[in-house]
Design a protein around this motif. Structure first.
Motif, short mmCIF file in Angstrom:
data_model
loop_
_atom_site.label_atom_id
_atom_site.label_comp_id
_atom_site.label_asym_id
_atom_site.label_seq_id
_atom_site.Cartn_x
_atom_site.Cartn_y
_atom_site.Cartn_z
N ASN A 104 0.81 10.83 -3.65
CA ASN A 104 0.28 9.53 -4.33
C ASN A 104 -0.70 9.50 -5.26
O ASN A 104 -0.47 8.58 -6.07
N LYS A 151 1.57 10.10 -8.49
CA LYS A 151 2.00 8.86 -8.86
C LYS A 151 0.87 7.90 -9.54
O LYS A 151 1.27 7.39 -10.63
N SER A 190 0.91 6.44 -13.42
CA SER A 190 0.88 5.06 -13.67
C SER A 190 -0.29 4.61 -14.43
O SER A 190 -0.06 3.70 -15.40
N ASP A 230 6.92 1.53 -13.46
CA ASP A 230 6.78 2.01 -12.26
C ASP A 230 7.90 2.40 -11.71
O ASP A 230 7.77 3.56 -10.70
N ILE A 289 8.54 5.92 -12.69
CA ILE A 289 7.70 7.03 -12.31
C ILE A 289 8.07 7.44 -10.83
O ILE A 289 8.16 8.50 -10.16
N ASP A 290 8.66 6.27 -9.90
CA ASP A 290 8.94 6.63 -8.66
C ASP A 290 10.23 7.56 -8.74
O ASP A 290 10.38 8.22 -7.79
N VAL A 316 9.41 11.41 -9.61
CA VAL A 316 9.04 11.89 -8.35
C VAL A 316 9.67 12.20 -7.06
O VAL A 316 10.05 13.25 -6.80
#
Length: 324
Positions: A8, A11, A15, A22, A25-26, A29
């Motif tokens: 977290n 991320k 961000s 977003d 990025i998600d 990962v």
């Protein structure tokens, strides 16, 4: 710091540098935690390269960027043996840029198939074979290949066999106006910081956190009913006539068993990133488009009618019942 807290944090740091993407990025990962490779499609200037560079900046790992061009050779990627007349061992293997943790294969469809195939062994078997010798990749390894969806002249479309090696095919679009304003201001801020002599190095997340996260993801439970649900979703891409008449007209061929494995793995990662130790139908539905987008071939009729792969997958979700 637990593995989930570390992810977290990663991320959150990404961000701050990549505004308005977003979902990108998600997905980056998620693919990293799933120990897979990602094909990223988007127009120029949408932070594709910036995204993986930001990941490498905040993760304790190496990054290699390979610009794919028509004159690229396979040995430019894998490396080659160099003759050393003064050494006892006359030929010494000089490793290529593929021997890194994160690989950015920029505009992969600009190079011919022979060069594209140089990535296959590394992506699937996590090793490279040159002149009869095999060299293993790093334990943390991910290929993120990019391609431009609008420029197709002088390109070499990826064959289906290679597309199947990517656990996800992610498509990104323009950011909204508010994000665009944030990007503009961030760019000015970065230019101001770059002009200063003293630069602070960002804190990095250890690779061990990634391995710890993968171990926890392996313990995420998937019920037998949801396993059957995933199998049914994949079956709908192979035998659409069993599920819906329209689907039968839209699909030429469907996903391989790799698609089933990818759907299961990505669903478990999605559940873990949400703080759960079990998979629910929502987790499967959240990742299915990116998992199947490159594994479902549309028929001529579907393309003529303007039907997209996303619409086909939405139809599959509609006709395949969720097992309670």
């Amino acid at each position: 710091m637990t593995a989930l807290e570390a992810i977290n944090t990663l991320k959150k740091e990404m961000s701050a540098s990549i505004i308005g993407q977003d979902n990108l990025i998600d997905r980056i990962v998620l693919v990293l935690l799933a120990d897979g490779n990602m094909l990223l499609e988007g127009l120029p200037g949408l932070a594709k390269t910036r995204a993986i560079k930001t990941l490498s900046k905040h993760l304790d790992c190496d990054l290699s960027r390979i610009q794919f061009t028509p004159d690229l050779l396979p040995t430019d990627i894998t490396g080659t043996e160099i003759y050393q007349p003064d050494e006892a061992e006359k030929f010494i293997f000089q490793k290529g840029p593929i021997f890194s943790n994160l690989i950015l294969a920029d505009e992969i469809n600009r190079a011919p198939a022979k060069v594209q195939s140089a990535l296959l062994e590394a992506m699937e078997e996590r090793q490279v074979t040159v002149a009869g010798s095999t060299y293993p990749m790093e334990p943390l390894f991910m290929v993120m290949a990019t391609q431009n969806p609008i420029e197709q002249e002088g390109t070499y479309p990826l064959p289906e066999a290679q597309m199947d090696r990517f656990i996800m095919h992610v498509v990104i679009d323009y950011p909204d106006d508010a994000s665009e304003l944030g990007i503009l201001r961030l760019n000015k801020q970065e230019q101001s910081v770059a002009s200063k002599a003293n630069k602070t190095q960002p804190e990095t997340i250890s690779q061990q956190h990634i391995f710890d996260a993968r171990n926890e993801i392996n313990t995420v439970k998937v019920s037998e009913e949801l396993e059957k649900y995933m199998v049914s979703l994949i079956a709908a891409t192979r035998y659409p006539e069993r599920f819906d008449e329209a689907l039968a007209d839209w699909i030429d061929f469907g996903a391989s068993p790799r698609g089933t494995i990818a759907l299961d793995r990505c669903s478990r990662v999605n559940a873990w990133m949400s703080g759960k130790d079990f998979v629910s139908p929502d987790n499967i539905q959240a990742v299915i488009k990116d998992v199947l987008r490159h594994r479902v071939a549309l028929s001529y009729k579907a393309r003529a009618e303007g039907i997209t792969v996303n619409q086909v997958i939405e139809k599959i979700l509609e006709v395949v019942a969720v097992v309670a």
